[in-house]
Design an enzyme around this catalytic site. Structure first.
Site, PDB file in Angstrom:
ATOM      1  N   LYS A  71       0.809  -1.222   0.000  1.00 47.57           N
ATOM      2  CA  LYS A  71       0.000   0.000   0.000  1.00 47.57           C
ATOM      3  C   LYS A  71       0.846   1.279   0.000  1.00 47.57           C
ATOM      4  CE  LYS A  71      -3.734   1.988   2.713  1.00 47.57           C
ATOM      5  NZ  LYS A  71      -4.914   1.603   3.466  1.00 47.57           N
ATOM      6  N   HIS A 115     -19.119  11.629   4.831  1.00 50.60           N
ATOM      7  CA  HIS A 115     -19.727  10.351   5.204  1.00 50.60           C
ATOM      8  C   HIS A 115     -21.235  10.536   5.328  1.00 50.60           C
ATOM      9  CE1 HIS A 115     -19.945   6.340   6.844  1.00 50.60           C
ATOM     10  NE2 HIS A 115     -20.773   6.820   7.765  1.00 50.60           N
TER      11      HIS A 115
HETATM   12  C1  GRF Z   1     -21.391   9.323  -0.608  1.00 54.64           C
HETATM   13  O1  GRF Z   1     -22.579   8.953   0.015  1.00 54.64           O
HETATM   14  C2  GRF Z   1     -20.331   9.675   0.405  1.00 54.64           C
HETATM   15  O2  GRF Z   1     -20.855  10.232   1.563  1.00 54.64           O
HETATM   16  C3  GRF Z   1     -19.696   8.342   0.719  1.00 54.64           C
HETATM   17  O3  GRF Z   1     -19.706   7.638  -0.495  1.00 54.64           O
HETATM   18  C4  GRF Z   1     -20.744   8.152  -1.344  1.00 54.64           C
HETATM   19  C5  GRF Z   1     -20.061   8.565  -2.609  1.00 54.64           C
HETATM   20  O4  GRF Z   1     -20.987   9.032  -3.573  1.00 54.64           O
HETATM   21  N1  GRF Z   1     -18.388   8.505   1.300  1.00 54.64           N
HETATM   22  P1  GRF Z   1     -20.446   9.808  -4.843  1.00 54.64           P
HETATM   23  O5  GRF Z   1     -19.422   8.892  -5.508  1.00 54.64           O
HETATM   24  O6  GRF Z   1     -19.848  11.088  -4.385  1.00 54.64           O
HETATM   25  O7  GRF Z   1     -21.652  10.006  -5.719  1.00 54.64           O
END
Ligand code: GRF
Length: 207
Positions: A71, A115
């Site tokens: 990684k 999130h």
């Molecule tokens: C979103 O719901 C974000 O909060 C989470 O993953 C999802 C990504 O959606 N971390 P996108 O790819 O931005 O449409």
């Protein structure tokens, strides 16, 4: 924004759809925006967000974690690209990997994530499913600084979204996503206004 009125430079890391990236990018095009998207990096070659970034004419790269192991090597390549593009702030936008020490050490206090729940409740995968299974009445979304845990870093901004009785993961997810698109750019703007100060595990927002 720095003293000579230069726009802050955002590097976006994503793995999929990229709607949060698009919201950030669209905000960056507004006249008064204090930031621009300098580069987009995906760990997945078929990520829609990566395609969209290319369509927008942005610098966009895919870095394969499979071809770069361990990684540290993978993250070193990402850091190299971010530095080449003079990135000030890294925005994780649906980036489905745990950030390791190479990235964290290269951008201390300069990596943020969104999130889809009101942290510290329901971190990790399938937040909406967790929310519905638990039966909470209010959910929402959170932008936070990234540390070495999963969705554990200091919270910058949150927005509450009521949970309806007949919600599914999709219906709740859609309403939360609309708010994500607003608060993420807001957090980035605050960062470049230099209004965010991390004190212990809290973020103090100056007026
Ligand atoms: C979103 O719901 C974000 O909060 C989470 O993953 C999802 C990504 O959606 N971390 P996108 O790819 O931005 O449409």
């Amino acid at each position: 924004m720095n003293p000579i009125n230069k726009k802050g430079r955002v590097g976006v890391l994503l793995s999929g759809r990229g709607s949060n990236f698009e919201a950030i990018y669209r905000h960056s095009l507004e006249k008064d925006s204090n930031f621009e998207v300098a580069v987009v990096i995906s760990d997945k070659k078929d990520a829609r967000g990566l395609e969209r970034a290319k369509e927008f004419g942005l610098h966009a790269f895919r870095v394969s974690p499979k071809k770069r192991k361990p990684k540290e090597l993978y993250e070193r390549k990402i850091v190299e690209i971010l530095k080449e593009h003079k990135v000030d702030l890294v925005c994780l936008a649906g980036y489905m990997r745990i950030v390791g020490s190479e990235l964290l050490n290269a951008f201390p206090g300069r990596i943020i994530n969104i999130h889809p729940s009101l942290l510290p409740s329901f971190p990790g995968l399938h937040a909406h499913r967790q929310v519905l299974d638990h039966g909470v009445k209010v959910s929402g979304c959170t932008v936070h600084f990234v540390d070495d845990g999963v969705d554990t870093g200091p919270i910058i901004v949150q927005k509450a979204v009521p949970v309806n009785e007949n919600d599914t993961e999709d219906t709740l997810g859609q309403r939360v996503l609309e708010q994500e698109h607003k608060i993420y750019s807001h957090a980035v703007t605050l960062f470049f206004e230099k209004k965010l100060k991390i004190v212990g595990r809290k973020v103090i927002i100056s007026l």
